[in-house]
Design a protein around this motif. Structure first.
Motif, PDB file in Angstrom:
ATOM      1  N   GLY A 113       0.616  -1.112   0.291  1.00 24.28           N
ATOM      2  CA  GLY A 113      -0.156   0.146  -0.592  1.00 24.28           C
ATOM      3  C   GLY A 113       0.952   0.885   0.414  1.00 24.28           C
ATOM      4  N   VAL A 114       1.154   1.426   0.905  1.00 27.24           N
ATOM      5  CA  VAL A 114       2.789   2.476   0.765  1.00 27.24           C
ATOM      6  C   VAL A 114       2.891   2.624  -0.350  1.00 27.24           C
ATOM      7  N   ALA A 115       4.556   2.006  -0.782  1.00 33.30           N
ATOM      8  CA  ALA A 115       4.992   1.599  -2.093  1.00 33.30           C
ATOM      9  C   ALA A 115       3.905   2.527  -3.015  1.00 33.30           C
ATOM     10  N   LYS A 116       2.593   1.311  -3.059  1.00 33.17           N
ATOM     11  CA  LYS A 116       1.780   2.012  -4.325  1.00 33.17           C
ATOM     12  C   LYS A 116       1.394   3.954  -4.225  1.00 33.17           C
ATOM     13  N   ILE A 117       0.827   4.043  -3.382  1.00 31.19           N
ATOM     14  CA  ILE A 117       0.608   5.517  -2.830  1.00 31.19           C
ATOM     15  C   ILE A 117       2.576   6.288  -3.047  1.00 31.19           C
ATOM     16  N   VAL A 118       3.476   5.914  -2.578  1.00 27.46           N
ATOM     17  CA  VAL A 118       4.673   6.579  -3.065  1.00 27.46           C
ATOM     18  C   VAL A 118       4.201   6.584  -4.240  1.00 27.46           C
ATOM     19  N   ALA A 119       4.582   5.575  -5.233  1.00 25.46           N
ATOM     20  CA  ALA A 119       5.050   5.833  -6.707  1.00 25.46           C
ATOM     21  C   ALA A 119       3.743   7.057  -7.316  1.00 25.46           C
ATOM     22  N   ASP A 120       2.424   6.403  -6.688  1.00 21.78           N
ATOM     23  CA  ASP A 120       1.927   7.841  -7.699  1.00 21.78           C
ATOM     24  C   ASP A 120       2.456   8.772  -7.189  1.00 21.78           C
ATOM     25  N   ARG A 121       2.960   9.184  -6.702  1.00 20.01           N
ATOM     26  CA  ARG A 121       3.457  10.741  -5.908  1.00 20.01           C
ATOM     27  C   ARG A 121       5.039  10.628  -6.799  1.00 20.01           C
ATOM     28  N   ARG A 122       5.602   9.780  -7.102  1.00 21.82           N
ATOM     29  CA  ARG A 122       7.099   9.965  -7.028  1.00 21.82           C
ATOM     30  C   ARG A 122       7.224  11.179  -7.918  1.00 21.82           C
ATOM     31  N   SER A 123       6.625  12.341  -8.153  1.00 19.91           N
ATOM     32  CA  SER A 123       7.369  13.442  -8.935  1.00 19.91           C
ATOM     33  C   SER A 123       6.917  14.078  -7.758  1.00 19.91           C
ATOM     34  N   GLN A 124       6.237  13.842  -6.853  1.00 21.75           N
ATOM     35  CA  GLN A 124       6.680  14.837  -5.613  1.00 21.75           C
ATOM     36  C   GLN A 124       7.353  15.090  -4.791  1.00 21.75           C
ATOM     37  N   TRP A 125       8.394  14.599  -4.776  1.00 24.30           N
ATOM     38  CA  TRP A 125       9.538  13.959  -3.629  1.00 24.30           C
ATOM     39  C   TRP A 125      10.898  13.906  -4.943  1.00 24.30           C
ATOM     40  N   SER A 126      11.989  13.992  -3.963  1.00 28.02           N
ATOM     41  CA  SER A 126      12.911  13.515  -4.180  1.00 28.02           C
ATOM     42  C   SER A 126      13.947  12.420  -3.239  1.00 28.02           C
ATOM     43  N   GLY A 127      14.949  11.983  -3.853  1.00 28.39           N
ATOM     44  CA  GLY A 127      15.542  11.123  -2.893  1.00 28.39           C
ATOM     45  C   GLY A 127      15.332   9.884  -3.257  1.00 28.39           C
ATOM     46  N   ARG A 128      15.410   8.996  -3.429  1.00 24.94           N
ATOM     47  CA  ARG A 128      15.031   6.817  -3.102  1.00 24.94           C
ATOM     48  C   ARG A 128      14.130   6.552  -1.747  1.00 24.94           C
ATOM     49  N   VAL A 129      13.930   5.380  -2.889  1.00 20.93           N
ATOM     50  CA  VAL A 129      12.796   4.626  -1.577  1.00 20.93           C
ATOM     51  C   VAL A 129      13.476   3.283  -2.186  1.00 20.93           C
ATOM     52  N   ALA A 130      13.491   2.479  -0.882  1.00 20.75           N
ATOM     53  CA  ALA A 130      13.575   0.769  -1.110  1.00 20.75           C
ATOM     54  C   ALA A 130      12.353   0.241  -0.493  1.00 20.75           C
ATOM     55  N   PHE A 131      12.039  -0.954  -0.719  1.00 22.43           N
ATOM     56  CA  PHE A 131      11.334  -1.754  -0.493  1.00 22.43           C
ATOM     57  C   PHE A 131      11.869  -2.778  -0.036  1.00 22.43           C
ATOM     58  N   LEU A 132      12.510  -3.531   1.106  1.00 23.63           N
ATOM     59  CA  LEU A 132      12.601  -4.759   1.234  1.00 23.63           C
ATOM     60  C   LEU A 132      12.246  -6.074   1.267  1.00 23.63           C
ATOM     61  N   PHE A 133      11.939  -6.827   0.533  1.00 26.99           N
ATOM     62  CA  PHE A 133      10.361  -7.846   0.780  1.00 26.99           C
ATOM     63  C   PHE A 133      11.485  -9.468   1.389  1.00 26.99           C
ATOM     64  N   GLN A 134      11.499  -9.890   2.982  1.00 31.51           N
ATOM     65  CA  GLN A 134      12.876 -10.441   3.424  1.00 31.51           C
ATOM     66  C   GLN A 134      11.970 -11.727   3.588  1.00 31.51           C
ATOM     67  N   PRO A 135      13.194 -13.130   2.722  1.00 30.73           N
ATOM     68  CA  PRO A 135      12.485 -14.211   3.586  1.00 30.73           C
ATOM     69  C   PRO A 135      12.892 -14.513   4.218  1.00 30.73           C
ATOM     70  N   SER A 136      12.236 -15.748   5.123  1.00 34.57           N
ATOM     71  CA  SER A 136      12.365 -16.456   6.028  1.00 34.57           C
ATOM     72  C   SER A 136      13.421 -15.479   7.953  1.00 34.57           C
ATOM     73  N   GLU A 137      11.683 -14.768   8.615  1.00 31.15           N
ATOM     74  CA  GLU A 137      12.075 -14.786   8.829  1.00 31.15           C
ATOM     75  C   GLU A 137      11.991 -15.755  10.384  1.00 31.15           C
ATOM     76  N   GLU A 138      11.127 -16.350  10.634  1.00 34.51           N
ATOM     77  CA  GLU A 138      10.822 -17.119  11.870  1.00 34.51           C
ATOM     78  C   GLU A 138      11.852 -18.605  11.408  1.00 34.51           C
ATOM     79  N   HIS A 139      12.530 -18.652  10.727  1.00 32.29           N
ATOM     80  CA  HIS A 139      14.049 -19.532  10.844  1.00 32.29           C
ATOM     81  C   HIS A 139      14.884 -19.793  10.910  1.00 32.29           C
ATOM     82  N   LEU A 140      16.172 -19.894  11.671  1.00 26.96           N
ATOM     83  CA  LEU A 140      17.140 -19.323  11.691  1.00 26.96           C
ATOM     84  C   LEU A 140      17.649 -19.711  10.943  1.00 26.96           C
ATOM     85  N   PRO A 141      18.674 -19.040  10.563  1.00 25.74           N
ATOM     86  CA  PRO A 141      19.475 -17.595  10.159  1.00 25.74           C
ATOM     87  C   PRO A 141      18.454 -16.587   9.403  1.00 25.74           C
ATOM     88  N   GLY A 142      17.575 -17.140   9.517  1.00 27.24           N
ATOM     89  CA  GLY A 142      16.812 -16.163   8.979  1.00 27.24           C
ATOM     90  C   GLY A 142      17.629 -15.108   7.875  1.00 27.24           C
TER      91      GLY A 142
END
Ligand code: NI
Length: 392
Positions: A113-142
């Protein structure tokens, strides 16, 4: 921009809930997040993100705005738990033996949801935004560590993450400055003696008596070795040995956990567990096989980044939403990201009407938290790019 963001979130609420329910229906456990990863990749690409794979099933989506500036990252974990879901919810897990019983489905939906709203307003902000989707939080070593090792934080200046949290009322945001979540070490121990008849103990090396003494001796790690002002837990979660009244068994198996917020206390606790195991077994003539597993490091929030998030939270949802909470003894591999970059991890309350705790087979979330969390995190991103707190 605030009113505009609020409207955008309102319009997206149904979609965010739909994403969450879709992930909920199709849970995948650690490093098997193939479908999950595909859904997210297709979404990010459609929205114009540069998408790269990390740590097998993980992803990073990066977007540059209308000019130079800092890079802020948000992280969501992707994996479900290896349990079979209970209950009759309409969006119940379709994969027996896998269930989103820790709300990671919600984390992904919020970040999309955040990514969609931020992407739709790309012309209104400067800098960069990264979304990290991370596998395996529950299972060591993560999955966090391998993502970092593969370069997922390259170019990232700061990052934030949240966990939907059942023990907080919906909409309250749990904040902690400094250490927030513990390092959850675990150990497996086998005490080997020599079995025999219970009526002739002199012919045996009794692993049950050895285990009993060893458990008592380990209590002194917290009470006698550790600074009383520093938190430490040493708990045994399993003790198993023998079958019948009158037979002394050959061995006893134990499992336990050690939890701390402090690297020096962690070192101390591990060293004392090893010494007490070896010395107690020697006292009784038994031997020990000990496997000690280091857990994730402690989650330590940057106080300045918490201040920044509290300010954004006050501006978006209201100052009364901040809940200053005590640290928790659970673990989380977001810790690795915070070792590399300034940032903060927060608990977003979703507990209204939810009676089952995280990891329970009937766990569910109050979905009203989803759009609120999306509004907060979107504002956090845009505030960060505008106010540039790292330059101050
Ligand atoms: Ni979790």
């Amino acid at each position: 921009m605030r009113a505009d963001i609020q409207q955008a979130v309102q319009k997206m609420t149904e979609q965010i809930v739909a994403w969450r329910r879709d992930f909920h229906r199709h849970p995948e456990i650690a490093y098997q997040e193939e479908r999950t990863s595909r859904v997210i990749r297709e979404f990010l690409e459609r929205e114009g993100f540069e998408v790269e794979p990390y740590a097998r099933t993980g992803l990073r989506g990066m977007m540059t705005g209308n000019g130079p500036g800092p890079c802020i990252a948000l992280r969501a974990d992707m994996d479900a738990l290896p349990i079979t879901e209970q209950g009759d919810k309409e969006y119940i897990s379709q994969n027996p033996g896998a269930a989103h019983s820790c709300a990671h489905d919600g984390h992904m939906a919020i970040m999309m949801g955040v990514a969609k709203i931020v992407a739709d307003r790309r012309s209104q902000w400067s800098g960069r935004v990264a979304f990290l989707f991370q596998p395996s939080e529950e299972h060591l070593p993560g999955g966090a560590k391998p993502m970092i090792d593969e370069g997922a934080l390259e170019g990232v200046d700061a990052l934030f993450g949240l966990h939907l949290w059942q023990s907080l009322p919906t909409g309250q945001v749990g904040m902690v400055k400094g250490p927030m979540m513990a390092q959850p070490d675990t150990f497996d121990l086998v005490i080997k003696g020599r079995g025999g008849h219970g009526s002739m103990p002199q012919q045996t090396v009794d692993p049950i008596v050895t285990a009993a003494q060893l458990i008592i001796n380990c209590q002194s790690i917290v009470s006698r070795n550790c600074d009383p002002l520093k938190p430490l837990v040493v708990s045994f979660g399993k003790i198993a040995g023998g079958d019948i009244y009158n037979v002394i068994p050959d061995q006893v198996k134990l499992m336990g956990t050690v939890r701390t917020f402090d690297a020096a206390i962690q070192e101390l606790a591990e060293r004392r567990v090893r010494e007490i195991v070896a010395d107690t077994c020697r006292t009784f003539g038994a031997t020990a096989e000990l496997e000690y597993h280091r857990g994730y490091p402690p989650v330590v929030n940057d106080p300045a980044m918490i201040d920044f998030a509290v300010e954004t939270l006050a501006d978006t949802l209201g100052p009364e939403r901040t809940a200053w909470i005590d640290p928790v003894m659970g673990g989380e591999d977001f810790a690795y990201f915070l070792q590399e970059r300034p940032g903060a991890f927060m608990f977003f309350g979703m507990g209204d009407g939810m009676e089952y705790p995280h990891h329970h087979p009937a766990f569910d979330i109050d979905e009203r938290a989803l759009p609120e969390a999306a509004l907060f995190m979107t504002s956090l991103v845009l505030d960060f790019l505008e106010k540039r707190p790292l330059d101050q």
